[in-house]
Design an enzyme around this catalytic site. Structure first.
Site, PDB file in Angstrom:
ATOM      1  N   ASP A  52       0.768  -1.225   0.003  1.00 39.27           N
ATOM      2  CA  ASP A  52      -0.042  -0.094  -0.034  1.00 39.27           C
ATOM      3  C   ASP A  52       0.760   1.100  -0.050  1.00 39.27           C
ATOM      4  OD1 ASP A  52       0.832  -0.311   2.689  1.00 39.27           O
ATOM      5  OD2 ASP A  52      -1.103   0.013   3.524  1.00 39.27           O
ATOM      6  N   SER A  53       2.151   1.056   0.193  1.00 41.64           N
ATOM      7  CA  SER A  53       2.960   2.081  -0.438  1.00 41.64           C
ATOM      8  C   SER A  53       2.825   2.879  -1.828  1.00 41.64           C
ATOM      9  CB  SER A  53       4.434   1.759  -0.358  1.00 41.64           C
ATOM     10  OG  SER A  53       4.839   0.657  -1.090  1.00 41.64           O
ATOM     11  N   ASP A  91      -1.076  -6.114  -0.214  1.00 43.71           N
ATOM     12  CA  ASP A  91      -1.464  -5.653   1.166  1.00 43.71           C
ATOM     13  C   ASP A  91      -3.020  -5.039   1.147  1.00 43.71           C
ATOM     14  OD1 ASP A  91       0.409  -4.873   3.001  1.00 43.71           O
ATOM     15  OD2 ASP A  91       1.352  -3.170   1.833  1.00 43.71           O
ATOM     16  N   GLU A 123      -1.298  -5.472   8.303  1.00 45.69           N
ATOM     17  CA  GLU A 123      -0.730  -4.864   9.356  1.00 45.69           C
ATOM     18  C   GLU A 123      -1.801  -4.879  10.773  1.00 45.69           C
ATOM     19  OE1 GLU A 123       0.080  -0.698   8.732  1.00 45.69           O
ATOM     20  OE2 GLU A 123       0.836  -0.871   6.829  1.00 45.69           O
ATOM     21  N   GLU A 190       9.116  -4.020  10.381  1.00 48.00           N
ATOM     22  CA  GLU A 190       9.291  -2.623  10.039  1.00 48.00           C
ATOM     23  C   GLU A 190      10.131  -1.904  11.097  1.00 48.00           C
ATOM     24  OE1 GLU A 190       6.773  -0.829   7.373  1.00 48.00           O
ATOM     25  OE2 GLU A 190       7.809   1.207   7.153  1.00 48.00           O
TER      26      GLU A 190
HETATM   27  O1  KIV Z   1       3.489  -1.090   1.445  1.00 47.05           O
HETATM   28  C1  KIV Z   1       4.796  -1.474   1.471  1.00 47.05           C
HETATM   29  O2  KIV Z   1       5.455  -1.274   0.585  1.00 47.05           O
HETATM   30  C2  KIV Z   1       5.310  -2.207   2.565  1.00 47.05           C
HETATM   31  C3  KIV Z   1       6.511  -2.548   2.924  1.00 47.05           C
HETATM   32  C4  KIV Z   1       7.327  -1.394   3.029  1.00 47.05           C
HETATM   33  C5  KIV Z   1       6.923  -3.550   3.902  1.00 47.05           C
HETATM   34  O3  KIV Z   1       4.436  -2.633   3.571  1.00 47.05           O
END
Ligand code: KIV
Length: 272
Positions: A52-53, A91, A123, A190
């Site tokens: 979700d980045s 995610d 998460e 993280e």
């Molecule tokens: O959303 C993401 O890219 C992540 C990574 C940084 C682990 O959760």
């Protein structure tokens, strides 16, 4: 193919477990679209994360919170279409797994059905353990995510290293046990102290994947735009840049602009 990936069979959650047992490190990188996922898969990555980045690096939001289930589904489908070997993990975005197990299961099933992904990443720990139990119980592989959880940025207030004090590190260790007990197949850690990540890695059966967690986790993950240097305005201590694509792309695009302006492109060979 890289020398580390002569085995071209599809990576499975079981293979990650085997890699942990024999001490082979797990490589994981994010991707959000067909073209990049295809390159990353061809390079021999073990796990591709549709993180979700994407909210930050693809959509330009300040946090991961605004990205929606529909937006994640769109990106995840394009990554799945490109990927032959890597395990594709997606995610679950903010608010889609939030303490209502039936609702969370419905969202998880949508994500799996509409993308063809291999697994989900979620998460959180104790607060949503009932949701994760329900999702795993429906046959959906789940990777946990503890330590710095960007979806909780409004609770933390900063992106600083987490679990430095004993209260928070004890809570993290309890959450690890809970995630293991409901059947998570892996765990992202993280931005936590190296020694804590080491202790967790040595005491859990789940393969651990670190980002800012030091060298003792079972694998490492980075955001693709950061490690390729597309983003040159984000430089946390844990990041290693493997390319300067910011410069490569700006140079190439400026070269193209120049050629167009000077009527050098297209030439005879490039015309019909
Ligand atoms: O959303 C993401 O890219 C992540 C990574 C940084 C682990 O959760």
């Amino acid at each position: 193919m890289s020398t580390y990936t002569e085995d071209n069979r599809k990576v499975t959650t079981r293979r990650l477990q085997e890699m942990k047992l024999r001490g082979e490190k797990i490589s994981m990188l994010t991707a959000y679209d067909f073209s990049m996922a295809s390159l990353i898969d061809q390079a021999g990555m073990d796990v591709i994360l549709v993180g979700d980045s994407a909210s930050n690096v693809m959509v330009g939001n300040n946090t991961t919170l605004p990205i929606t289930l529909d937006e994640m589904i769109f990106m995840a489908r394009s990554v799945v279409n490109a990927t032959k070997r890597a395990l594709v993990v997606v995610d679950m975005p903010f608010g889609t797994v939030a303490g209502n197990p039936l609702n969370s299961l419905e969202n998880a099933i949508r994500m799996m059905k509409e993308t063809g992904a291999d697994a989900l990443k979620i998460e959180g720990g104790e607060e949503i353990i009932g949701d994760i139990r329900k999702i795993v119980g429906a046959g959906i592989p789940v990777m946990g995510h503890l330590g710095l959880m960007p979806q909780s940025i409004n609770k933390y207030g900063t992106y600083n290293v987490r679990a430095k004090d004993s209260a928070e590190s004890d809570k993290l260790k309890r959450d690890v046990k809970l995630l293991e007990s409901v059947g998570c197949f892996g765990l992202v850690l993280e931005k936590i102290p190296t020694q804590l990540a080491k202790e967790v890695t040595e005491t859990t059966t789940m393969p651990t994947i670190g980002i800012g967690g030091g060298k003792y986790t079972d694998g490492q993950v980075l955001v693709m735009q950061d490690m390729l240097g597309i983003n040159n305005n984000f430089s946390p201590k844990f990041l290693r840049r493997y390319a300067d694509l910011h410069k490569v792309i700006i140079d190439a695009v400026q070269h193209y602009i120049k050629d167009v302006k000077e009527n050098d492109f297209p030439n005879e060979q490039e015309s019909y």
